[in-house]
Design a protein around this motif. Structure first.
Motif, PDB file in Angstrom:
ATOM      1  N   THR A  48       0.815  -1.210   0.000  1.00  0.00           N
ATOM      2  CA  THR A  48       0.000   0.000   0.000  1.00  0.00           C
ATOM      3  C   THR A  48       0.851   1.263   0.000  1.00  0.00           C
ATOM      4  OG1 THR A  48      -0.116  -0.206   2.398  1.00  0.00           O
ATOM      5  CG2 THR A  48      -1.993  -1.011   1.146  1.00  0.00           C
ATOM      6  N   LEU A  70       2.685   7.051  -5.427  1.00  0.00           N
ATOM      7  CA  LEU A  70       1.423   7.799  -5.484  1.00  0.00           C
ATOM      8  C   LEU A  70       0.424   7.154  -6.449  1.00  0.00           C
ATOM      9  CD1 LEU A  70       2.372  11.586  -5.393  1.00  0.00           C
ATOM     10  CD2 LEU A  70       1.310  10.233  -3.606  1.00  0.00           C
ATOM     11  N   ARG A  73      -0.996   4.199  -4.708  1.00  0.00           N
ATOM     12  CA  ARG A  73      -1.937   4.570  -3.648  1.00  0.00           C
ATOM     13  C   ARG A  73      -3.281   5.022  -4.214  1.00  0.00           C
ATOM     14  NH1 ARG A  73       1.417   8.545  -0.003  1.00  0.00           N
ATOM     15  NH2 ARG A  73       3.421   7.976  -0.850  1.00  0.00           N
ATOM     16  N   PRO A  84      -8.281   2.811  11.090  1.00  0.00           N
ATOM     17  CA  PRO A  84      -7.910   4.199  11.364  1.00  0.00           C
ATOM     18  C   PRO A  84      -9.084   5.145  11.187  1.00  0.00           C
ATOM     19  CG  PRO A  84      -7.133   3.530   9.203  1.00  0.00           C
ATOM     20  CD  PRO A  84      -7.962   2.413   9.724  1.00  0.00           C
ATOM     21  N   PHE A  97     -14.134  13.482   3.905  1.00  0.00           N
ATOM     22  CA  PHE A  97     -12.715  13.846   4.000  1.00  0.00           C
ATOM     23  C   PHE A  97     -11.858  12.884   3.174  1.00  0.00           C
ATOM     24  CE2 PHE A  97      -8.714  13.059   6.505  1.00  0.00           C
ATOM     25  CZ  PHE A  97      -8.077  14.241   6.195  1.00  0.00           C
ATOM     26  N   LEU A 101      -9.607  13.616  -0.181  1.00  0.00           N
ATOM     27  CA  LEU A 101      -8.191  13.249  -0.334  1.00  0.00           C
ATOM     28  C   LEU A 101      -7.978  12.445  -1.614  1.00  0.00           C
ATOM     29  CD1 LEU A 101      -6.741  12.136   3.118  1.00  0.00           C
ATOM     30  CD2 LEU A 101      -6.181  14.141   1.782  1.00  0.00           C
ATOM     31  N   ARG A 102      -8.999  11.686  -1.997  1.00  0.00           N
ATOM     32  CA  ARG A 102      -8.928  10.896  -3.226  1.00  0.00           C
ATOM     33  C   ARG A 102      -9.339  11.733  -4.435  1.00  0.00           C
ATOM     34  NH1 ARG A 102      -6.302   6.086  -2.454  1.00  0.00           N
ATOM     35  NH2 ARG A 102      -6.821   5.187  -0.464  1.00  0.00           N
ATOM     36  N   GLN A 103      -9.636  12.992  -4.184  1.00  0.00           N
ATOM     37  CA  GLN A 103     -10.021  13.940  -5.230  1.00  0.00           C
ATOM     38  C   GLN A 103     -11.215  13.461  -6.053  1.00  0.00           C
ATOM     39  OE1 GLN A 103      -6.752  15.868  -7.078  1.00  0.00           O
ATOM     40  NE2 GLN A 103      -5.923  16.200  -5.045  1.00  0.00           N
TER      41      GLN A 103
ATOM     42  N   ARG B   2      -4.817  20.830  -3.829  1.00  0.00           N
ATOM     43  CA  ARG B   2      -6.130  20.469  -3.284  1.00  0.00           C
ATOM     44  C   ARG B   2      -5.985  19.624  -2.032  1.00  0.00           C
ATOM     45  NH1 ARG B   2     -10.491  17.982  -7.292  1.00  0.00           N
ATOM     46  NH2 ARG B   2     -11.517  17.230  -5.420  1.00  0.00           N
ATOM     47  N   ASN B   3      -4.935  18.774  -2.033  1.00  0.00           N
ATOM     48  CA  ASN B   3      -4.699  17.936  -0.860  1.00  0.00           C
ATOM     49  C   ASN B   3      -4.381  18.772   0.363  1.00  0.00           C
ATOM     50  OD1 ASN B   3      -5.108  15.531  -2.160  1.00  0.00           O
ATOM     51  ND2 ASN B   3      -2.973  15.356  -2.806  1.00  0.00           N
ATOM     52  N   ILE B   7      -6.567  18.829   3.924  1.00  0.00           N
ATOM     53  CA  ILE B   7      -6.008  18.603   5.265  1.00  0.00           C
ATOM     54  C   ILE B   7      -6.209  19.859   6.129  1.00  0.00           C
ATOM     55  CG2 ILE B   7      -3.858  18.201   6.559  1.00  0.00           C
ATOM     56  CD1 ILE B   7      -4.536  15.742   5.088  1.00  0.00           C
ATOM     57  N   LEU B  96      -3.472   5.700   7.547  1.00  0.00           N
ATOM     58  CA  LEU B  96      -4.479   6.090   6.562  1.00  0.00           C
ATOM     59  C   LEU B  96      -3.941   7.200   5.652  1.00  0.00           C
ATOM     60  CD1 LEU B  96      -7.627   5.650   6.180  1.00  0.00           C
ATOM     61  CD2 LEU B  96      -7.870   7.746   7.460  1.00  0.00           C
ATOM     62  N   LEU B  97      -3.320   8.208   6.276  1.00  0.00           N
ATOM     63  CA  LEU B  97      -2.831   9.354   5.509  1.00  0.00           C
ATOM     64  C   LEU B  97      -1.630   8.977   4.656  1.00  0.00           C
ATOM     65  CD1 LEU B  97      -3.143  12.028   8.320  1.00  0.00           C
ATOM     66  CD2 LEU B  97      -4.674  11.681   6.396  1.00  0.00           C
ATOM     67  N   LEU B  98      -0.786   8.084   5.175  1.00  0.00           N
ATOM     68  CA  LEU B  98       0.417   7.721   4.435  1.00  0.00           C
ATOM     69  C   LEU B  98       0.132   6.729   3.312  1.00  0.00           C
ATOM     70  CD1 LEU B  98       3.234   7.512   7.139  1.00  0.00           C
ATOM     71  CD2 LEU B  98       2.472   9.431   5.766  1.00  0.00           C
ATOM     72  N   THR B  99      -1.064   6.143   3.291  1.00  0.00           N
ATOM     73  CA  THR B  99      -1.408   5.265   2.171  1.00  0.00           C
ATOM     74  C   THR B  99      -2.435   5.925   1.255  1.00  0.00           C
ATOM     75  OG1 THR B  99      -3.041   4.140   3.548  1.00  0.00           O
ATOM     76  CG2 THR B  99      -0.875   3.122   3.392  1.00  0.00           C
ATOM     77  N   ALA B 100      -2.763   7.184   1.546  1.00  0.00           N
ATOM     78  CA  ALA B 100      -3.627   7.960   0.648  1.00  0.00           C
ATOM     79  C   ALA B 100      -2.718   8.637  -0.386  1.00  0.00           C
ATOM     80  CB  ALA B 100      -4.396   9.003   1.454  1.00  0.00           C
ATOM     81  N   PRO B 101      -3.275   8.973  -1.540  1.00  0.00           N
ATOM     82  CA  PRO B 101      -2.428   9.612  -2.561  1.00  0.00           C
ATOM     83  C   PRO B 101      -2.090  11.057  -2.197  1.00  0.00           C
ATOM     84  CG  PRO B 101      -4.675   9.408  -3.355  1.00  0.00           C
ATOM     85  CD  PRO B 101      -4.642   8.763  -2.011  1.00  0.00           C
ATOM     86  N   LEU B 102      -1.179  11.193  -1.272  1.00  0.00           N
ATOM     87  CA  LEU B 102      -0.877  12.483  -0.659  1.00  0.00           C
ATOM     88  C   LEU B 102       0.615  12.501  -0.391  1.00  0.00           C
ATOM     89  CD1 LEU B 102      -2.140  14.892   1.138  1.00  0.00           C
ATOM     90  CD2 LEU B 102      -2.157  13.230   2.966  1.00  0.00           C
ATOM     91  N   ARG B 103       1.304  13.542  -0.843  1.00  0.00           N
ATOM     92  CA  ARG B 103       2.735  13.614  -0.575  1.00  0.00           C
ATOM     93  C   ARG B 103       2.970  13.999   0.874  1.00  0.00           C
ATOM     94  NH1 ARG B 103       1.811  15.572  -5.564  1.00  0.00           N
ATOM     95  NH2 ARG B 103       2.854  14.481  -7.260  1.00  0.00           N
TER      96      ARG B 103
END
Lengths: 310, 252
Positions: A48, A70, A73, A84, A97, A101-103, B2-3, B7, B96-103
């Motif tokens: 993941t 990315l 993910r 979580p 939310f 984040l997934r746009q 946008r990310n 947040i 959760l945040l570290l496996t989301a498409p987010l730098r």
């Protein structure tokens, strides 16, 4: 969809995964079975993009998990073992939310749709902190599904749920598994049998067996086991059973029942029943004994040790 | 982008459900209100006695607003930033945040921006004080001074919030983050200025590192590049620390 090659992960001096390799196809539900500490969660965390491997490579949906993290993910939905959740948000706000984040456009609408999918639309505006464990698990599952991912990775998705909720969650997973690739970890063999097309058994960071649940069981079970119970004293019963042709072994179990084994295909159960009744015992119960995961493990590690000697 | 906004918006909204944030806003606004009352009262007194020492010299400034606000920020920002990342580490939502498409840096900047917007909201409320003062006085307030005083609050909160977020990323425990942040602020605000008196050769360096020396320039109405760079460097340092801490956690 998922291709893992020579994956190795060290935590300091402890090796959690050693040279793990496997592959899964599209639309396949693959079960990851193993005892605690076998490396299931570590593998999932690498897939993941949560953390990089020490050695080896893995691709998900054609993207490398380290160099194209990315992209991976974006295409993976993940439900970690400890779900979580932000307990101070409502279920709907939380999913909105995650959708943001997934746009995802129209995130609120999509959040509500996903809540409907997991049967929680009536609790959309409840704070997550006030939901039961089963409901929280479903909110976590909704979070993993919200962007309709190509690959779904679920770490112990049914742990801690009551039986009714287990059935619900399994149905949801089976439904999703029709179109998408699902990798789920569990330590319940019957669960793997019910929902997985294929099972990978992992122990001490290595894959020890890989097959369909049916084949795996057939391969490991050299003989069929039956437990029987009679009214009153069962002393001498095992000796009687041993005299019957086709019975490989028989012994008294600690709980007062008697277990016997016979070779598959030579069903001696009618003969056993007749013999017992004719000998004056009152037969109360006769049932097959399945092989538990623990026993499969013992079996597999014994095979390993055996091969080692050769 | 946008990310970052996603947040930031979550953190900003979270402050309005958090008692700590209300306490911080209350303490800042109450203290400023009290001092504002004193300022108005004293200028009213001097007006009654015929313009004090002859002329418009009694006109109250707004530097009291900046110095009080910044001092209170130094004390309260640790409480606003302590949970930002540490709590995600503790509850497991980091996974959760570290496996989301987010730098990683988008996460840290988003956290910082949410807190920054919260401080700016409080700052916007305090605008009523200079507006009232401006209408009470004949020549009005010194507009240049007002800009530099408000800029001092904006720069200080940007820098200290970034440092707070950076330290919060190093911890799993909020309280540990709180005291480490407060310790760093006391050091930058106060202690680092001391050696300037004892080591003449490096006096400039210690004075430059001291936060209060830059703030006092701004309170006097001067905006210099060197002061702005000081605060922006601290902001960058804090955000960089946060990003590096997340990266280190992945590799551990």
């Amino acid at each position: 969809m998922i291709r893992v090659e020579g994956l190795t992960k060290d935590y300091g001096s402890r090796r959690a995964l050693s040279d793990l390799s496997f592959e899964t196809g599209q639309g396949e539900v693959v079960g990851f079975l193993g005892p605690n500490g076998a490396g299931k969660t570590t593998t999932m965390r690498i897939l993941t993009g949560y953390m990089p491997p020490t050695e080896g490579s893995a691709t998900v949906a054609g993207y490398d998990v380290v160099t194209e993290s990315l992209e991976v993910r974006k295409r993976v939905g993940y439900l970690p073992e400890t779900v979580p959740l932000y307990t101070d948000m409502t279920a709907l706000d939380y999913l909105k939310f995650m959708a943001d984040l997934r746009q995802i456009p129209d995130s609120e609408e999509r959040a509500f749709e996903t809540l409907e999918m997991v049967g929680l639309d009536s609790r959309a505006n409840s704070f997550i902190g006030s939901l039961s464990k089963g409901m929280r698990q479903r909110v976590g599952l909704a979070q993993a599904l919200i962007h309709e991912p190509e690959v779904l990775i679920l770490d112990e998705p049914t742990i801690g749920l009551d039986p009714g909720q287990v059935v619900e969650v399994r149905n949801i997973i089976r439904e999703i598994g029709k179109q998408r690739t699902v990798l789920l970890s569990t330590h319940i063999l019957s669960e793997a049998q019910q929902i997985c097309d294929r099972v990978l058994i992992i122990n001490k960071g290595k894959i020890v067996a890989e097959d369909t649940p049916e084949n795996l069981q057939a391969r490991l079970v050299g003989s069929e086991r039956v437990s029987l119970r009679v009214r009153g004293d069962s002393d001498g019963l095992s000796k009687l059973l041993m005299k019957i042709k086709g019975v490989q072994s028989a012994h008294n179990a600690p709980d007062g029942s008697v277990e016997f084994q016979f070779a598959p295909g030579q069903d001696v159960r009618p003969l056993v029943a007749k013999t017992i009744v004719n000998s004056g015992y009152e037969l109360l119960e006769m049932r097959p004994v399945g092989l538990s995961l623990e026993e499969i493990f013992l079996e597999l590690t014994r095979e390993d040790a055996h091969r080692g000697k050769k | 982008m946008r990310n970052i906004w996603t947040i930031a918006r979550r953190e900003y909204n979270h402050y309005f459900t958090s008692p700590i944030a209300y306490v911080v806003a209350f303490v800042i606004l109450l203290t400023l209100g009290f001092i504002f009352g004193l300022v108005v009262w004293s200028s009213y007194q001097s007006a009654l006695t015929g313009g004090g020492f002859g002329g418009p010299s009694t006109a109250p400034g707004v530097d009291w607003l900046g110095s009080t606000f910044n001092f209170l920020l130094m004390l309260t920002i640790p409480a606003l930033t302590m949970r930002l990342v540490a709590d995600e580490n503790r509850t497991g939502t980091m996974e959760l945040l570290l496996t989301a498409p987010l730098r990683d840096w988008e996460l840290i900047v988003g956290k910082w921006l949410g807190a920054f917007l919260f401080i700016l909201t409080i700052l916007a409320i305090t605008l009523v004080y200079p507006i009232i003062l401006n209408s009470l006085e004949k020549p009005g307030l010194d507009q240049g001074l007002m800009v530099s005083v408000y800029l001092s609050v904006i720069l200080l909160s940007a820098a200290y919030l970034a440092l707070g977020v950076g330290i919060s990323s190093l911890f799993t425990n909020q309280i540990a983050a709180l005291f480490s942040t407060l310790g760093l602020f006391i050091f930058l605000w106060w202690l680092i200025g001391f050696p300037a008196n004892y080591f003449q050769s490096a006096s400039d360096l210690f004075t430059y590192l001291n936060t209060t020396s830059h703030l006092s320039t701004l309170y006097s109405g001067k905006i210099s590049l060197s002061d702005v760079i000081y605060f922006l460097s601290l902001t960058a340092l804090g955000l960089f620390t946060g990003t590096a801490a997340i990266d280190a956690r992945r590799w551990s």
